[in-house]
Enzyme design. Structure first.
Site, short mmCIF file in Angstrom:
data_model
loop_
_atom_site.label_atom_id
_atom_site.label_comp_id
_atom_site.label_asym_id
_atom_site.label_seq_id
_atom_site.Cartn_x
_atom_site.Cartn_y
_atom_site.Cartn_z
N SER A 53 0.84 -1.20 0.00
CA SER A 53 0.00 0.00 0.00
C SER A 53 0.88 1.24 0.00
O SER A 53 2.10 1.16 0.13
CB SER A 53 -0.92 0.02 1.23
OG SER A 53 -0.15 0.08 2.42
N SER A 183 11.49 10.30 6.64
CA SER A 183 10.42 11.30 6.69
C SER A 183 11.06 12.66 6.84
O SER A 183 12.18 12.79 7.35
CB SER A 183 9.49 11.02 7.87
OG SER A 183 8.62 12.12 8.10
N TYR A 196 7.47 8.80 16.59
CA TYR A 196 7.69 8.63 15.15
C TYR A 196 8.88 9.48 14.70
O TYR A 196 9.76 8.99 13.97
CB TYR A 196 6.42 9.04 14.40
CG TYR A 196 6.55 9.00 12.89
CD1 TYR A 196 6.58 7.79 12.22
CD2 TYR A 196 6.62 10.18 12.15
CE1 TYR A 196 6.68 7.75 10.83
CE2 TYR A 196 6.74 10.15 10.78
CZ TYR A 196 6.76 8.94 10.12
OH TYR A 196 6.88 8.90 8.75
N LYS A 200 12.69 8.28 12.96
CA LYS A 200 13.22 8.78 11.70
C LYS A 200 14.56 9.49 11.90
O LYS A 200 15.45 9.41 11.04
CB LYS A 200 12.21 9.71 11.03
CG LYS A 200 10.90 9.02 10.67
CD LYS A 200 11.13 7.77 9.82
CE LYS A 200 9.84 7.10 9.41
NZ LYS A 200 10.08 5.88 8.60
N SER A 231 -2.24 9.13 1.52
CA SER A 231 -2.30 7.68 1.69
C SER A 231 -3.13 7.41 2.93
O SER A 231 -3.62 8.33 3.60
CB SER A 231 -0.90 7.08 1.85
OG SER A 231 -0.35 7.43 3.10
#
Length: 323
Positions: A53, A183, A196, A200, A231
């Site tokens: 995906s 990211s 998160y 990264k 997304s």
């Protein structure tokens, strides 16, 4: 001297306008226009994790269009088969040139066997794209430590472990390319996704070190730093609690300006073709923030603090309604 003043003003205005319409860093934009095209990757064996995906899926389509040999990995085999069929239907690949290889990057015991299967089928791995990952939205003070650990497992330790399994093969061949989907938050922290952002930042450090270590072995390392992309990544994003996800309503409530996934995947393919060390792919204002954080951190920090109040309150309001 008046004409010189006006010329300088016009040049500055022109540069501002040009910068405003860019959706990638300047070197990437140059590479897209004047550099190598993705079709130089034809016949290369490219292994993509997180290919069922989002960005991984659309990168598979980009590479299928130029005739790469693809290895598609993720946990959901049915979705991988769907992506494979789309690659064959719309790209320059055949049944035998696209391999579906189910893989959980956090299950390290699967890595050696997976590498062996790829080499058995294609005999080599030219490019490994560590794309599997998970996002997060939560206030720092609320996050369970187990959530931090889980995010590091999928975003950091999984990709690093898989890379270490593939690396000996590339070193032996004196050729290879490691690509990591990081990211833009790997360049600066933002509120409501501290765990998160930390993962990264960690990948950035790993990759910068690795790039220097394997240079003599003719192995390239590319870090791709996308900004917000259209997304469903927020659907499965972690929260502050173990086993909880944001869900579909978060995509609308917490969303921001996002670039089309197809565009991001195309620029990612350009970065791979040109073996860029690091690229930034994003619309404004996030791309502007990246430049500000890199070259004027004190101003970025001031603006981040000023703008965070509204973002944090919006998250709290969404959370309260959800509860």
């Amino acid at each position: 001297m008046e004409w010189l003043t006006w010329m300088i003003i016009l040049i500055v205005i022109a540069l501002v306008i040009v910068f405003a319409i860019l959706d990638g860093d300047i070197l990437l934009m140059y590479a897209e226009r004047y550099g190598l095209k993705p079709d130089v990757l034809q016949e290369k064996v490219v292994w993509i994790t997180g290919a069922s995906s989002g960005l991984g899926e659309y990168l598979a389509y980009e590479l299928a269009a130029v005739g790469c040999k693809l290895v598609l990995s993720a946990r959901n085999e049915n979705e991988l088969e769907r992506v494979k069929k789309a690659c064959i239907a719309n790209g320059k690949v055949t049944e035998s040139s696209v391999m579906v290889l189910p893989l959980d990057v956090t299950d390290y015991s699967m890595h050696a066997g997976a590498v062996g299967k790829v080499l058995q089928v294609f005999e080599r791995i030219d490019v490994l794209v560590n794309n599997a990952g998970r996002s997060q939205r939560a206030l720092f003070a609320d996050v369970d430590l187990e959530v931090d650990k889980a995010l590091f497992e999928v975003n950091v330790f999984g990709p690093i472990a898989l890379t270490r399994e593939v690396l000996p093969h590339m070193i032996a061949n004196k050729s290879g390319h490691i690509v990591v989907t990081s990211s833009i938050t790997g360049k600066f922290g933002t509120p409501i996704c501290s765990s998160y952002c930390a993962t990264k930042h960690a990948m950035q450090g790993y990759c910068n070190s690795l790039r220097a270590e394997v240079h003599a072995d003719n192995i390239k390392v590319t870090v791709v730093n996308p900004g917000p992309v259209k997304s469903n990544i927020l659907r499965a994003a972690a929260t502050a609690n173990v086993g909880e996800v944001l869900g579909p309503d978060a995509c609308a409530s917490l969303d921001m300006v996002r670039m089309p996934t197809e565009r991001c995947a195309h620029l990612m393919a350009v970065a791979i073709a040109n073996q860029s060390s690091e690229v930034w792919i994003s619309t404004h204002p996030v791309l502007f923030y990246a430049y500000l954080a890199q070259y004027c951190p004190w101003l970025f920090d001031s603006l981040l603090i000023m703008g965070s109040k509204k973002r944090i309150q919006g998250f709290k309001d969404w959370k309260a309604k959800r509860e």
